[in-house]
Design an enzyme around this catalytic site. Sequence first.
Site, short mmCIF file in Angstrom:
data_model
loop_
_atom_site.label_atom_id
_atom_site.label_comp_id
_atom_site.label_asym_id
_atom_site.label_seq_id
_atom_site.Cartn_x
_atom_site.Cartn_y
_atom_site.Cartn_z
CE1 TYR A 22 -3.98 2.18 0.67
CE2 TYR A 22 -2.58 3.22 2.32
CZ TYR A 22 -3.73 3.21 1.56
OH TYR A 22 -4.64 4.25 1.67
CE LYS A 79 -3.44 4.89 -1.47
NZ LYS A 79 -4.49 5.39 -2.35
CB THR A 129 -13.86 5.22 4.35
OG1 THR A 129 -12.54 4.67 4.44
CG2 THR A 129 -13.80 6.72 4.16
N1 LIG Z 1 -10.06 6.17 4.80
C1 LIG Z 1 -8.82 6.48 5.10
O1 LIG Z 1 -8.45 6.52 6.29
C2 LIG Z 1 -7.83 6.82 4.00
C3 LIG Z 1 -6.61 7.37 4.37
C4 LIG Z 1 -5.69 7.70 3.39
C5 LIG Z 1 -5.98 7.47 2.06
N2 LIG Z 1 -7.18 6.92 1.72
C6 LIG Z 1 -7.43 6.68 0.29
O2 LIG Z 1 -8.69 7.21 -0.08
C7 LIG Z 1 -9.19 6.47 -1.18
C8 LIG Z 1 -10.60 6.04 -0.92
O3 LIG Z 1 -10.61 5.08 0.12
P1 LIG Z 1 -11.80 5.06 1.17
O4 LIG Z 1 -11.25 5.51 2.43
O5 LIG Z 1 -12.96 5.73 0.60
O6 LIG Z 1 -12.03 3.47 1.34
P2 LIG Z 1 -13.09 2.54 0.64
O7 LIG Z 1 -12.67 1.14 0.91
O8 LIG Z 1 -14.46 2.97 1.05
O9 LIG Z 1 -12.94 2.89 -0.92
C9 LIG Z 1 -12.19 2.16 -1.81
C10 LIG Z 1 -13.10 1.74 -2.94
O10 LIG Z 1 -12.34 1.14 -3.99
C11 LIG Z 1 -13.13 0.10 -4.52
N3 LIG Z 1 -12.29 -0.84 -5.25
C12 LIG Z 1 -11.34 -1.66 -4.76
N4 LIG Z 1 -10.80 -2.38 -5.76
C13 LIG Z 1 -11.44 -2.01 -6.89
C14 LIG Z 1 -11.34 -2.41 -8.24
N5 LIG Z 1 -10.46 -3.32 -8.62
N6 LIG Z 1 -12.16 -1.83 -9.15
C15 LIG Z 1 -13.06 -0.90 -8.77
N7 LIG Z 1 -13.19 -0.46 -7.50
C16 LIG Z 1 -12.39 -1.03 -6.57
C17 LIG Z 1 -13.80 -0.52 -3.30
O11 LIG Z 1 -14.90 -1.35 -3.67
C18 LIG Z 1 -14.17 0.72 -2.53
O12 LIG Z 1 -15.44 1.18 -2.93
C19 LIG Z 1 -8.22 5.30 -1.40
O13 LIG Z 1 -7.32 5.63 -2.43
C20 LIG Z 1 -7.51 5.22 -0.08
O14 LIG Z 1 -6.23 4.63 -0.21
C21 LIG Z 1 -8.11 6.58 2.66
#
Ligand SMILES: NC(=O)c1ccc[n+]([C@@H]2O[C@H](COP(=O)([O-])OP(=O)(O)OC[C@H]3O[C@@H](n4cnc5c(N)ncnc54)[C@H](O)[C@@H]3O)[C@@H](O)[C@H]2O)c1
Length: 261
Positions: free
Chosen positions: A154, A158, A189
Site C-alpha cells: 500500500y 501511495k 470509511t
Molecule cells: N479512509 C482512510 O483513512 C484513508 C486514508 C488515506 C488514504 N485513503 C485513500 O482514499 C481512497 C478512498 O478510500 P476510502 O477511504 O474511501 O475506502 P473505501 O474502501 O471505502 O474505498 C475504496 C473503494 O475502492 C473500490 N475498489 C477496490 N478495488 C477495486 C477495483 N479493482 N475496481 C473498482 N473499485 C475497486 C472498493 O470497492 C471501494 O469502494 C483510497 O485511495 C484510499 O487509499 C483513505
Amino acid sequence: MKEFQGKIALVTGTTGIGRAVALHLARQGASVAVLGIDVAANAALQDLGVAEALALVVLHADVSVPDEVHVAMSTAIARFGGLDIIVNSAAVHPYGTAETTSFEAFMRCMAVNVGSIHLTAEFGVPEMRKRGGGVIVNLSSVQGHACQSGVSAYVASKGAIHALTRAMALDFAADRIRVVSISPGSVRTPILELAARTFEGPEADIESVFQRFGAAHPLGRIGEPEEVAALAAFLASDKAGFITGSDHRIDGGLTAGIGVR
Ligand SMILES: NC(=O)c1ccc[n+]([C@@H]2O[C@H](COP(=O)([O-])OP(=O)(O)OC[C@H]3O[C@@H](n4cnc5c(N)ncnc54)[C@H](O)[C@@H]3O)[C@@H](O)[C@H]2O)c1
C-alpha cells in the site's frame, strides 16, 4: 447556478471517499459516472442518485482491467457527452511486509491503486483535450509521505501516486489539464474499518478504535469523507486554476510534526 453545472466527472470507488466525492459533485450540478466493483455499494449509490434525481450513473468495473475501464468510460462519455474531471479514489489495502505479502497481492495493489490512474488518464485525457482542458484528482495517503510498518505494498502504491501525479501534471499542462493528489490521514470509511478489524479482531468496537486512531491526529479526531470530498471539489474547481502537480494533505496535523505534548 450550481458550482459544477455543465461539468462531467468520472469517479472511481462507490464507497467512502469516492461515494462522497460523487455525491458532492452531482449535488453541485455535475453529471457524474462512478466506477465500482462492489455490487451492493454500486446499487446503494445508484439508488441514492435516483432518489435525489441526480445525474449520477454507477457502472460496474474493475478499475485495474483495461477493457473494463475502457467500456465503462466509453459508456459514460457517450451518455454525458464528454469528460472534464476524473477523481481516482478506488484502492485496495493489503496488510503485510515485503516478506509476508505475496507477489500477486503486491502486483494487484499496484494495478488497482496506481494502474487505474494510468488507465483513466489513458482513456480520459483525449476526451478532456477535446473540451479544452480538465482536472485529475488522485487519492494518495499520508502513507505516501511517512509510513506505518506492515503495509509495504500500500505504501509503495501511495508513493507511486505522488510521483505519477507530478509526471502527469507536467505531461498534460500544455493541454490545460491539471493533475493533483490528496493525502488524507485517517478517514471514517470502510478501508479504516478494515484497519480497525485487522488490528483489533473481527469483533472490534469500531467507534472506540476510531477514537483511538483519532487521538493520534493533533486535531484529536479522524476525518469525515465529506471533508475530503470538499477538498477534492475545490481542487477540481476553477478556483484552483493555478494548482497542478502538487499534493494536498488533509490529515488533522498528523504529518506536521513529531507529536503533541
Ligand atoms: N479512509 C482512510 O483513512 C484513508 C486514508 C488515506 C488514504 N485513503 C485513500 O482514499 C481512497 C478512498 O478510500 P476510502 O477511504 O474511501 O475506502 P473505501 O474502501 O471505502 O474505498 C475504496 C473503494 O475502492 C473500490 N475498489 C477496490 N478495488 C477495486 C477495483 N479493482 N475496481 C473498482 N473499485 C475497486 C472498493 O470497492 C471501494 O469502494 C483510497 O485511495 C484510499 O487509499 C483513505
